[in-house]
Design a protein around this motif. Structure first.
Motif, PDB file in Angstrom:
ATOM      1  N   ILE A  23       0.891  -1.175   0.000  1.00 46.90           N
ATOM      2  CA  ILE A  23       0.000   0.000   0.000  1.00 46.90           C
ATOM      3  C   ILE A  23       0.919   1.211   0.000  1.00 46.90           C
ATOM      4  O   ILE A  23       1.952   1.207   0.674  1.00 46.90           O
ATOM      5  N   MET A  24       0.590   2.214  -0.796  1.00 46.19           N
ATOM      6  CA  MET A  24       1.414   3.425  -0.840  1.00 46.19           C
ATOM      7  C   MET A  24       0.660   4.576  -0.193  1.00 46.19           C
ATOM      8  O   MET A  24      -0.465   4.869  -0.572  1.00 46.19           O
ATOM      9  N   VAL A  25       1.312   5.208   0.800  1.00 44.25           N
ATOM     10  CA  VAL A  25       0.736   6.431   1.373  1.00 44.25           C
ATOM     11  C   VAL A  25       1.590   7.580   0.827  1.00 44.25           C
ATOM     12  O   VAL A  25       2.796   7.633   1.079  1.00 44.25           O
ATOM     13  N   THR A  26       1.000   8.446   0.035  1.00 40.07           N
ATOM     14  CA  THR A  26       1.762   9.485  -0.650  1.00 40.07           C
ATOM     15  C   THR A  26       1.381  10.862  -0.127  1.00 40.07           C
ATOM     16  O   THR A  26       0.200  11.137   0.116  1.00 40.07           O
ATOM     17  N   THR A  51       0.431  18.373   7.299  1.00 43.87           N
ATOM     18  CA  THR A  51       1.547  17.866   8.072  1.00 43.87           C
ATOM     19  C   THR A  51       2.328  16.942   7.150  1.00 43.87           C
ATOM     20  O   THR A  51       1.725  16.070   6.526  1.00 43.87           O
ATOM     21  N   PRO A  52       3.651  17.142   7.012  1.00 41.26           N
ATOM     22  CA  PRO A  52       4.395  16.233   6.143  1.00 41.26           C
ATOM     23  C   PRO A  52       4.382  14.815   6.696  1.00 41.26           C
ATOM     24  O   PRO A  52       4.194  14.619   7.893  1.00 41.26           O
ATOM     25  N   LEU A  53       4.581  13.845   5.795  1.00 49.84           N
ATOM     26  CA  LEU A  53       4.749  12.459   6.221  1.00 49.84           C
ATOM     27  C   LEU A  53       6.104  12.349   6.909  1.00 49.84           C
ATOM     28  O   LEU A  53       7.087  12.927   6.443  1.00 49.84           O
ATOM     29  N   THR A  54       6.137  11.637   8.015  1.00 48.06           N
ATOM     30  CA  THR A  54       7.380  11.556   8.775  1.00 48.06           C
ATOM     31  C   THR A  54       7.756  10.110   9.069  1.00 48.06           C
ATOM     32  O   THR A  54       6.893   9.220   9.032  1.00 48.06           O
ATOM     33  N   PRO A  55       9.026   9.857   9.392  1.00 50.13           N
ATOM     34  CA  PRO A  55       9.420   8.518   9.801  1.00 50.13           C
ATOM     35  C   PRO A  55       8.588   7.992  10.966  1.00 50.13           C
ATOM     36  O   PRO A  55       8.233   6.793  10.956  1.00 50.13           O
ATOM     37  N   PRO A  56       8.206   8.789  11.962  1.00 51.88           N
ATOM     38  CA  PRO A  56       7.312   8.246  13.000  1.00 51.88           C
ATOM     39  C   PRO A  56       5.968   7.767  12.448  1.00 51.88           C
ATOM     40  O   PRO A  56       5.406   6.790  12.962  1.00 51.88           O
ATOM     41  N   ASP A  57       5.452   8.440  11.396  1.00 51.34           N
ATOM     42  CA  ASP A  57       4.231   7.928  10.745  1.00 51.34           C
ATOM     43  C   ASP A  57       4.473   6.498  10.273  1.00 51.34           C
ATOM     44  O   ASP A  57       3.666   5.595  10.498  1.00 51.34           O
ATOM     45  N   ALA A  58       5.617   6.324   9.601  1.00 50.56           N
ATOM     46  CA  ALA A  58       5.959   4.998   9.078  1.00 50.56           C
ATOM     47  C   ALA A  58       6.065   3.985  10.212  1.00 50.56           C
ATOM     48  O   ALA A  58       5.549   2.863  10.113  1.00 50.56           O
ATOM     49  N   ARG A 116      14.565  18.070   1.637  1.00 50.20           N
ATOM     50  CA  ARG A 116      13.633  18.894   2.401  1.00 50.20           C
ATOM     51  C   ARG A 116      13.339  18.276   3.761  1.00 50.20           C
ATOM     52  O   ARG A 116      12.568  18.820   4.536  1.00 50.20           O
ATOM     53  N   ARG A 117      13.916  17.123   3.997  1.00 52.01           N
ATOM     54  CA  ARG A 117      13.704  16.396   5.249  1.00 52.01           C
ATOM     55  C   ARG A 117      12.234  16.039   5.473  1.00 52.01           C
ATOM     56  O   ARG A 117      11.729  16.103   6.585  1.00 52.01           O
ATOM     57  N   GLU A 118      11.600  15.746   4.381  1.00 49.03           N
ATOM     58  CA  GLU A 118      10.224  15.265   4.456  1.00 49.03           C
ATOM     59  C   GLU A 118      10.138  14.007   3.613  1.00 49.03           C
ATOM     60  O   GLU A 118      10.886  13.862   2.652  1.00 49.03           O
ATOM     61  N   LEU A 119       9.188  13.140   3.973  1.00 49.98           N
ATOM     62  CA  LEU A 119       9.027  11.931   3.167  1.00 49.98           C
ATOM     63  C   LEU A 119       8.125  12.227   1.978  1.00 49.98           C
ATOM     64  O   LEU A 119       7.186  13.012   2.083  1.00 49.98           O
ATOM     65  N   GLN A 120       8.442  11.599   0.845  1.00 45.42           N
ATOM     66  CA  GLN A 120       7.521  11.717  -0.295  1.00 45.42           C
ATOM     67  C   GLN A 120       6.400  10.681  -0.182  1.00 45.42           C
ATOM     68  O   GLN A 120       5.270  10.945  -0.524  1.00 45.42           O
ATOM     69  N   TYR A 121       6.817   9.510   0.281  1.00 53.05           N
ATOM     70  CA  TYR A 121       5.790   8.474   0.452  1.00 53.05           C
ATOM     71  C   TYR A 121       6.256   7.422   1.437  1.00 53.05           C
ATOM     72  O   TYR A 121       7.450   7.345   1.756  1.00 53.05           O
ATOM     73  N   HIS A 143      -2.757  12.922  11.620  1.00 56.58           N
ATOM     74  CA  HIS A 143      -2.636  14.205  10.909  1.00 56.58           C
ATOM     75  C   HIS A 143      -3.825  15.125  11.104  1.00 56.58           C
ATOM     76  O   HIS A 143      -3.809  16.253  10.649  1.00 56.58           O
ATOM     77  N   GLY A 144      -4.913  14.589  11.708  1.00 61.54           N
ATOM     78  CA  GLY A 144      -6.085  15.414  11.935  1.00 61.54           C
ATOM     79  C   GLY A 144      -6.983  15.528  10.717  1.00 61.54           C
ATOM     80  O   GLY A 144      -8.143  15.921  10.814  1.00 61.54           O
ATOM     81  N   ARG A 145      -6.488  15.189   9.544  1.00 61.34           N
ATOM     82  CA  ARG A 145      -7.288  15.207   8.312  1.00 61.34           C
ATOM     83  C   ARG A 145      -6.583  14.365   7.248  1.00 61.34           C
ATOM     84  O   ARG A 145      -5.420  14.004   7.439  1.00 61.34           O
TER      85      ARG A 145
END
Ligand code: ADP
Ligand code: MG
Length: 667
Positions: A336-339, A349-356, A487-492, A518-520
């Motif tokens: 599954i890809m979360v982009t 909110t950018p995707l972050t390693p803690p999200d992963a 940019r220190r943000e995840l793309q996906y 992320h709240g939304r």
């Protein structure tokens, strides 16, 4: 031999009326009572239109009475079905017509053999019989001629041989001399007399008093009634050693009184009976295709195009599909890809390693891969190339099932510390290190920062969007973020899942978790099932197109076959009448035209198959992946054969249902 207790033919109160043009009724036979004994030679005399031919057709079971009874050897013919009448005709009667009624497309000897084919007589036996009969009738030199190459007298002798081939014990001759000059006429009458003298029952229709005078008994009819019935001669005892006595096997009575040897022969005949007419139908089918090559060719076109397109498109389509599945599965496993999906003017909110890391805790999730990507330049010495830099954890290997061919992935330690190490794709390795297959340990510059090469990835080829997957390199995510100025943000985030059956549930859980964090929903979520599903959809659409193209041309082909067969039936109506008169059952006629239709459609199928395979081979030559499926080829061919049966049935049934008397009268 003459005057057995019971007459061979018993007719009582026989009427035959024709209804033509609606209300108008013609009474052709108006109350006939008639007995004919076995071995009699009877002439039926009368003016034109008096009903002679009608009577003869009823006698020969070509036609049925409107009322009254007709018994032959005690069997009531009015109770017999069409097929039984055909068998009776085949065994008992031999017809000789005024206009000979030979089939033009066949040689003289084939014409002679025709009733024996329907009688199920084995090939060698009927050939010998036909040769002997033709020799006796002075036709030795004319066996292989076609009817139009023969004189009238010769044609009539061929017709007589045909009437005798099954040993027909009752010869029905309808003005056999009507179309002949006096010399030929005398010859034919002499032959007929001889037949009578060898014990056959002969019923001869004539309007010629001189011809009638040859018979033992003359019946005169006028307006469908018998007006006189008298003996013209004292019945002769059969002459011995008459030449025609050896011709054919004499059958004494149609339905009874067989000799032992005849019973044996007939059993054998029954075994062969089913095959002879089929072989004859096949032969006749090829003959009619040969005689009309252009018409047949044009008719076949629809079938050819239909089969060829099904075979070729199926082969090419399957090839394309296989290629696509290959590429897709090379790119994505069960994921599954979360982009990241930032929209201008909205908070996100950018995707972050803690999200992963959080997603990795969900059930059915094997691992998650946080990815940060960018383009950059990699160089070694004076060689450099632009590349896609993938910042990810070492789970890249498990999530994409992508091993190294030499060297190894970076360690967990490298992940954590963001070490300056990299695993490079095969294309990059070849670009930068053309001289060595194993560049591990070498130092490269990525965006001018030094990195150590730990390994080279296995070859993956192109993605289905055409991207060269071997032109990427992977560095630890932390190295990407801290050393390469991203940019220190995840793309996906790639989420590897275990059980594909639970894909939807897992995807919903990932979405719910991310919305909570992320709240939304400021991200998009997709899965590989979608990619596979789109391939399946594509394949469905392809198949539907295929079926449509093939189906339409096959339909056109089928209609072509039907049209051709209808024309053939119309053109060959007289031939159908002749075949029926010589013993073909409606089933034989139906089978013959059906087989013709199937032979035609089968020929189209073979040609179409060849063309379809040739197209596939051509496409393969020009680089397409082509998978020729035996099943689809066999199916297309079977479909073509079925087409012949389906579209040939109506014309064939039409042929089988023709009234033989009317068919014979047609031109
Ligand atoms: P013949 O052979 O003695 O010349 P036919 O038996 O052919 O006479 O015909 C007898 C009568 O029946 C004629 O009036 C003829 O017009 C009529 N007839 C014969 N066959 C048909 C038919 N199929 N339909 C309508 N009338 C017919
Ligand atoms: Mg007539």
């Amino acid at each position: 031999m003459t005057s057995p207790a019971r007459p061979l033919i018993e007719i009582r109160g026989l009427h035959r009326t024709f209804v033509s043009g609606g209300a108008v009724e013609t009474t052709a036979l108006d109350g006939i009572d008639l007995d004919i004994h076995e071995g009699e030679f009877v002439a039926i005399k009368g003016a034109s239109g008096s009903g002679k031919s009608t009577l003869l057709n009823v006698l020969g079971c070509l036609d049925r009475p409107s009322s009254g009874t007709y018994r032959i050897a005690g069997v009531d013919t009015t109770r017999l079905g069409t097929a039984e009448l055909a068998h009776l005709r085949q065994r008992t009667f031999g017809f000789v017509f005024q206009r000979y009624h030979l089939i033009n497309g066949m040689t003289a000897i084939d014409n002679v053999e025709l009733p024996a084919i329907y009688g199920g007589v084995p090939k060698e036996v009927r050939r010998t019989r036909a040769e002997r009969l033709m020799a006796l009738l002075g036709l030795d030199d004319h066996r292989w001629k076609r009817p139009w190459q023969l004189s009238g007298g010769q044609q009539q002798r061929v017709a007589i041989a045909r009437a005798l081939i099954n040993g027909g014990s009752v010869i029905l001759a309808d003005e056999p001399t009507g179309a002949l000059d006096s010399k030929n006429s005398a010859e034919v009458i002499a032959i007929v007399r001889e037949l009578a003298e060898t014990g056959r029952t002969v019923i001869l229709v004539t309007h010629d008093a001189q011809v009638a005078a040859q018979a033992d008994r003359t019946i005169e009819i006028a307006d469908g009634r018998i007006v006189s019935d008298r003996a013209t001669k004292v019945a002769n005892a059969p002459m011995t050693a008459a030449p025609l006595a050896v011709a054919g096997d004499r059958v004494s009575r149609p339905a009874s009184g067989k000799t032992a040897s005849q019973t044996g022969a007939q059993n054998f005949a029954q075994v062969r009976a089913w095959w002879s007419p089929i072989a004859e139908a096949g032969r006749s089918a090829f003959a009619s295709i040969r005689s009309n090559p252009i018409r047949t060719g044009l008719t076949l076109l629809g079938v050819v195009i239909g089969v060829a397109s099904v075979v070729a498109l199926a082969a090419i389509g399957r090839g394309a599909e296989a290629e696509m599945i290959d590429r897709t599965s090379a790119l994505v496993s069960n994921t599954i890809m979360v982009t990241d999906r930032r929209e201008p003017g909205t908070s996100y909110t950018p995707l972050t390693p803690p999200d992963a890391a959080a997603i990795a805790e969900l059930p059915n999730v094997i691992a998650t891969l946080p990815v940060d990507e960018k383009y950059g330049v990699i160089s070694h010495g004076h060689r450099e190339t632009v590349t896609e830099i993938v910042g990810a954890t070492r789970d890249y290997r498990t999530v994409y099932r992508w091993e190294t061919r030499v060297g190894s992935y970076f360690s967990e330690e490298d992940d954590r510390r963001g070490s300056a190490v990299t695993v490079i794709g095969k294309t990059i390795a070849e670009r930068l290190f053309p001289d060595t297959p194993d560049p591990t340990g070498a130092t490269v510059l990525i965006d001018r920062m030094p990195f150590t090469v730990l390994g080279v990835l296995q070859e993956k080829g192109l993605s289905f969007s055409g991207e060269d997957l071997d032109r990427r390199l992977v560095v630890p995510l932390n190295a990407m973020m801290h050393r390469l100025g991203s940019r220190r943000e995840l793309q996906y985030i790639v989420v590897a899942i275990d059980d594909m059956e639970m894909l939807t549930t897992t995807r919903d859980a990932v979405r719910a978790l991310m919305v909570e964090r992320h709240g939304r929903q400021d991200f998009s979520i997709a899965d590989t099932a979608g990619a596979f599903r789109s391939i399946t959809d594509e394949r469905m659409a392809m198949n539907i197109r295929l079926i449509a193209i093939g189906g339409i041309s096959l339909l056109v082909g089928g209609i072509g076959i039907m049209n051709m067969m209808l024309t053939a039936v119309r053109e060959r109506t007289r031939e159908i009448g002749i075949r029926t008169a010589t013993g073909a059952t409606p089933g034989d006629i139906l089978r013959q035209f059906l087989i013709e239709a199937v032979v035609i459609s089968g020929t189209g199928g073979v040609v179409g198959l060849a063309i379809g395979i040739a197209i596939g081979a051509g496409a393969a030559y020009f680089g397409a992946t082509v998978i020729l499926s035996v099943t689809s080829a066999a199916l297309a061919f079977l479909l073509a054969l079925t087409l012949g049966v389906v579209f040939g049935f109506m014309p064939a049934r039409h042929a089988a249902r023709l009234d033989p008397v009317i068919a014979l009268a047609s031109e």
